[in-house]
Enzyme design. Structure first.
Site, short mmCIF file in Angstrom:
data_model
loop_
_atom_site.label_atom_id
_atom_site.label_comp_id
_atom_site.label_asym_id
_atom_site.label_seq_id
_atom_site.Cartn_x
_atom_site.Cartn_y
_atom_site.Cartn_z
N GLU A 60 -7.40 8.45 6.41
CA GLU A 60 -7.83 8.81 7.89
C GLU A 60 -8.54 10.37 7.81
O GLU A 60 -7.67 11.33 8.10
CB GLU A 60 -6.56 8.88 8.44
CG GLU A 60 -5.91 7.59 8.70
CD GLU A 60 -4.70 7.62 9.82
OE1 GLU A 60 -4.22 8.51 10.16
OE2 GLU A 60 -4.25 6.59 10.32
N TYR B 270 -4.42 2.00 15.95
CA TYR B 270 -3.02 1.88 16.73
C TYR B 270 -3.18 1.88 18.05
O TYR B 270 -2.47 1.29 18.71
CB TYR B 270 -2.21 3.32 16.45
CG TYR B 270 -1.63 3.19 15.17
CD1 TYR B 270 -0.73 2.92 14.69
CD2 TYR B 270 -2.33 3.80 13.94
CE1 TYR B 270 -0.07 3.01 13.51
CE2 TYR B 270 -1.92 3.98 12.65
CZ TYR B 270 -0.44 3.34 12.31
OH TYR B 270 0.07 3.35 11.01
N ASN C 51 -7.54 1.65 9.97
CA ASN C 51 -6.25 1.88 10.47
C ASN C 51 -6.33 1.97 12.19
O ASN C 51 -7.37 2.75 12.45
CB ASN C 51 -5.68 3.35 10.29
CG ASN C 51 -5.30 3.44 8.95
OD1 ASN C 51 -5.43 2.37 7.84
ND2 ASN C 51 -4.95 4.41 8.38
N HIS D 160 -2.98 10.79 0.85
CA HIS D 160 -2.55 10.74 2.01
C HIS D 160 -1.96 11.91 2.60
O HIS D 160 -0.49 12.04 2.69
CB HIS D 160 -1.22 9.44 1.93
CG HIS D 160 -1.36 8.57 3.35
ND1 HIS D 160 -1.49 7.36 3.62
CD2 HIS D 160 -0.78 9.42 4.59
CE1 HIS D 160 -1.25 7.30 4.98
NE2 HIS D 160 -0.95 8.31 5.42
N GLU E 233 -3.46 -0.15 8.06
CA GLU E 233 -2.40 0.23 9.05
C GLU E 233 -2.55 -0.26 10.39
O GLU E 233 -3.77 -0.04 10.94
CB GLU E 233 -2.09 2.04 9.08
CG GLU E 233 -1.57 2.59 7.77
CD GLU E 233 -1.62 4.13 8.18
OE1 GLU E 233 -1.46 4.62 9.40
OE2 GLU E 233 -1.94 4.84 7.29
N ARG F 139 0.79 -1.01 -0.04
CA ARG F 139 0.05 -0.03 -0.11
C ARG F 139 0.88 1.22 0.05
O ARG F 139 1.68 1.45 0.87
CB ARG F 139 -0.96 0.02 1.27
CG ARG F 139 -1.67 1.26 1.48
CD ARG F 139 -2.55 1.17 2.56
NE ARG F 139 -3.15 2.51 2.67
CZ ARG F 139 -3.07 3.44 3.81
NH1 ARG F 139 -3.04 2.91 4.90
NH2 ARG F 139 -3.78 4.48 3.67
C1 FCB Z 1 -1.44 7.40 10.96
C2 FCB Z 1 -1.14 7.84 9.49
C3 FCB Z 1 0.25 6.96 8.95
C4 FCB Z 1 1.33 7.10 10.02
C5 FCB Z 1 0.77 6.44 11.10
C6 FCB Z 1 1.85 6.21 12.46
O1 FCB Z 1 -2.13 8.04 11.51
O2 FCB Z 1 -1.74 7.37 8.34
O3 FCB Z 1 0.77 8.15 7.77
O4 FCB Z 1 2.01 8.32 10.36
O5 FCB Z 1 -0.50 6.98 11.76
#
Ligand code: FCB
Length: 447
Positions: free
Chosen positions: A166, A296, A294, A121, A353, A77
């Site tokens: 995002e 985290y 995405n 992006h 992500e 990607r």
């Molecule tokens: C996300 C972004 C990516 C990267 C990660 C850590 O928010 O999409 O570009 O910076 O965080």
């Protein structure tokens, strides 16, 4: 010991984004983007870092692709930089920009790696920002035009498209919290931008369908999960708002053709009104082929009057944190995936992500990033649990293939499974690279 086994046809990939890795910011006719401007504005990016050189992938892509091949991923990607293709956003097409992506995509395909392309992006052409950026509805038209050019140009070569990465970051983080480019702190502006982004997404999907091209299209919102601290109604509602800001606000319009009333009202109470024009919701809710997710981090939230935008305070539960200070909350990954399936239906999902920031440096040619391996292992375990619970997750893209320009954090935060020495641009495969290589080849790992 237990085995975490993924479905046979599960896709293993890796992700990056143009401004974060390419460099070559003024080569071959590339126009300036809002990140070039923002990173040159004192105080906005850590250490005054910028993406002028980044990982220099613009010149080193063959080496990067060899690394991907060694990793054993079957899909990659990446994103295209709009200002390489249309330097001022809405005018002339820059052939050299398109040629670069042809060389790059051809090389991927030659190596048996399927390209997945993100159209946006975050590197908006600066010339469009000068006319209001995403707050100006003309940017929607410019985005659809740019997408159409790219769709036609790469037809038959690129078959998976992601419209937006995002949209929460592009709207609220960038225009209300002021942390990312263009760096404003205006809730009304952020609400306007969020809506315009969704309209741009929907119209681009419509355009893609109308061209009758082979391939699939989706978008990639970032989500989180804020678990209520207690079953008290006020904690439940505060957490719902804090999570829904990322989920419902960006999902309900796409999947149900409406905005979540509870957030529309909340924003109104804060003085920000949602402006929807006739036809917008029909455009936004065009059916998509897949959903990119995405994820985290997440947390536990409790009602506290006056805290943040939503009267919700983060509770420190003592969860471990990565080097960017984000709590590790892998259970939230499972929670949000099941929530999305139950609320918005069974659309195929790709994790576009997921990954962790740890700043380990090479020692004797090796990067012993066992904390990243632990993070990936925990999150993949929760992902597996979600699949078992019936969430149709088809693939996973680790963020990131390599360390890169981490936006407002500059080069101070490393997310790669490959280390990049920013002085020499040397790439060093980390221990997590070899771990992921095995996962990708076996389709399972042990915990
Ligand atoms: C996300 C972004 C990516 C990267 C990660 C850590 O928010 O999409 O570009 O910076 O965080």
């Amino acid at each position: 010991m237990a085995i975490v086994q993924f479905p046979k046809d599960f896709i293993w990939g890796a992700a990056t984004a143009s401004y974060q890795v390419e460099g070559a910011y003024n080569e071959d006719g590339r126009g300036m983007s809002i990140w070039d401007t923002f990173s040159r504005t004192p105080g906005k990016v850590w250490n005054g870092d910028n993406g002028d050189v980044a990982c220099d992938s613009y010149h080193r892509y063959e080496e990067d692709i060899a690394i991907m091949k060694d990793l054993g991923i079957t899909e990659y990607r990446f994103s295209m930089a709009w200002p390489r293709i249309i330097p001022d956003g809405s005018g002339e097409i820059n052939r050299k920009g398109l040629d670069f992506y042809h060389r790059f995509v051809d090389k991927l395909i030659e190596n048996g790696i399927t390209p997945i392309c993100t159209l946006y992006h975050w590197d908006l052409p600066q010339a469009l920002q000068d006319q209001g950026g995403w707050a100006n509805r003309a940017t929607i038209d410019a985005f659809v035009r740019y997408s159409e050019i790219v769709f036609k140009e790469f037809q038959g070569k690129i078959k998976s498209w992601i419209t937006l990465n995002e949209p929460w970051c592009v709207s609220f983080l960038s225009n209300y919290l002021g942390i990312h480019a263009p760096g404003f702190t205006d809730l009304q502006l952020a609400v306007d931008v969020s809506h315009h982004l969704l309209v741009a997404h929907g119209r681009t999907v419509r355009k893609f369908r109308s061209l009758g091209l082979e391939g699939t299209i989706g978008y990639a919102p970032n989500v989180t999960w804020i678990e209520p601290y207690s079953p008290l109604e006020q904690d439940v509602q505060a957490s719902r708002r804090a999570t829904g800001w990322f989920t419902d606000w960006f999902f309900e319009p796409v999947f149900k053709g409406s905005y979540p009333e509870y957030l529309v009202k909340w924003f109104e109470d804060k003085g920000a009104v949602l402006h929807v024009e006739p036809g917008d919701l029909e455009d936004i809710s065009q059916p998509i082929d897949f959903l990119g997710i995405n994820y985290y981090t997440g947390n536990v939230g409790r009602y506290k009057e006056g805290e943040g935008l939503f009267d919700c305070e983060d509770i420190d539960m003592g969860y471990e944190r990565t080097d960017i200070d984000w709590p590790i909350y892998s259970d939230g990954f499972y929670q949000v995936l099941t929530y999305l399936k139950n609320t918005y239906g069974e659309i195929p999902i790709f994790i576009t992500e997921n990954g962790a920031c740890y700043n380990d440096e090479p020692a004797d040619g090796r990067v012993r990033d066992e904390k990243r391996i632990a993070y990936l292992s925990k999150h993949l375990t929760q992902l597996n649990r979600a699949i078992t619970a019936g969430v149709p997750v088809k693939g996973y893209f680790v963020w990131s293939l390599m360390d890169n320009f981490e936006w407002a954090e500059g080069y101070s935060k490393r997310f790669g499974i490959v280390h990049v020495d920013y002085r020499t641009l040397k790439r060093t495969k980390k221990d997590s690279f070899y771990w992921y290589q095995k996962v990708a080849s076996n389709g399972w790992f042990t915990v």
